[in-house]
Write an enzyme that holds these catalytic residues in place. Structure first.
Site, PDB file in Angstrom:
ATOM      1  N   CYS A   2       0.867  -1.173   0.000  1.00  0.00           N
ATOM      2  CA  CYS A   2       0.000   0.000   0.000  1.00  0.00           C
ATOM      3  C   CYS A   2       0.903   1.222   0.000  1.00  0.00           C
ATOM      4  CB  CYS A   2      -0.903   0.006   1.237  1.00  0.00           C
ATOM      5  SG  CYS A   2      -1.923   1.493   1.368  1.00  0.00           S
ATOM      6  N   GLU A 102      -4.272   1.284  -5.778  1.00  0.00           N
ATOM      7  CA  GLU A 102      -3.362   0.262  -6.296  1.00  0.00           C
ATOM      8  C   GLU A 102      -3.353   0.384  -7.815  1.00  0.00           C
ATOM      9  OE1 GLU A 102      -1.337  -1.296  -4.640  1.00  0.00           O
ATOM     10  OE2 GLU A 102      -2.145  -1.588  -2.617  1.00  0.00           O
TER      11      GLU A 102
END
Length: 232
Positions: A2, A102
């Site tokens: 992340c 993402e």
């Protein structure tokens, strides 16, 4: 991993959701990146927001470049790694967010950013750990990282890891200094895909210099690369 997330809510919304006081002004953020100073809630001070830098520098990397900071740690092994064991036991935190990004790879040079949120679009948090160390200038600096786990069915279409997403109930356990190791590890699981949404966003999010509401809006594939078939 992340590496970017958003926190596009107001100070009042943050205080109400996390039942914690923020003693400084807060401006909504749409493209939070490593090394930046952002709000967290720690197990030591669960009734107030602290502002820590994203990215822990391990002992072996003190005074090394920013690029060598650790921004994520695997939830599956955080309790075993010498670098993180102490923080896992004594310095846990939650990181407020309302979305994370993402990138889906489409060939060697093309990646399409996607934003992931809760289905109802509300606030949530990531499970994290924090640390404190003294800089070469003698300044105490507080830093944190985000724990990641295996992706759920939704995130797996884009990436092979996802941050550990917490609910109000699991936040209490994560911040509770008396939670057992077994209880803590049980929390560190993939969040339900049925409770999340995903959509493509502008490639403007690729640059940390960009931080505006435009970054969290759903973007038509044609607007990104002129090719509708990318998402077919």
């Amino acid at each position: 991993m992340c590496g970017r997330y958003s926190l596009s809510k107001s100070k009042i919304e943050l205080e109400e959701r996390f039942q914690a006081e923020m003693l400084t002004d807060f401006k909504p953020r749409y493209n939070i990146a490593p090394t930046q100073l952002v709000p967290v809630v720690t197990s030591q001070s669960p009734k107030g927001f602290s502002f820590f830098y994203w990215g822990i520098t391990p002992e072996f990397g003190r005074n090394k470049p920013v690029s060598q900071k650790l921004i994520n740690a695997k939830a599956e092994s955080v309790h075993q790694k010498m670098t993180f064991k102490s923080s896992f036991k004594q310095r846990r935190c939650i990181i407020p967010a309302d979305g994370f990004y993402e990138w889906k790879k489409l060939g060697k040079k093309t990646s399409i950013p996607h934003r992931f949120t809760l289905r109802e679009g509300g606030l949530f948090s990531f499970a994290g750990i924090w640390d404190e160390y003294e800089t070469v200038d003698g300044e105490n600096q507080h830093t944190f990282l985000i724990l990641t786990t295996e992706p759920n069915e939704l995130v797996s279409e884009v990436h092979d890891r996802m941050p550990v997403v917490l609910t109000p109930e699991t936040e209490k356990k994560w911040l509770n200094n008396y939670s057992s190791e077994e209880e803590l590890l049980e929390i560190l699981k993939p969040f339900s895909a049925n409770e999340m949404l995903s959509y493509p966003v502008s490639t403007l999010v690729n640059s940390v210099k960009n931080d505006s509401p435009a970054l969290i809006r759903k973007t038509d594939p044609m607007d990104q690369h002129g090719n509708y078939t990318l998402f077919g």
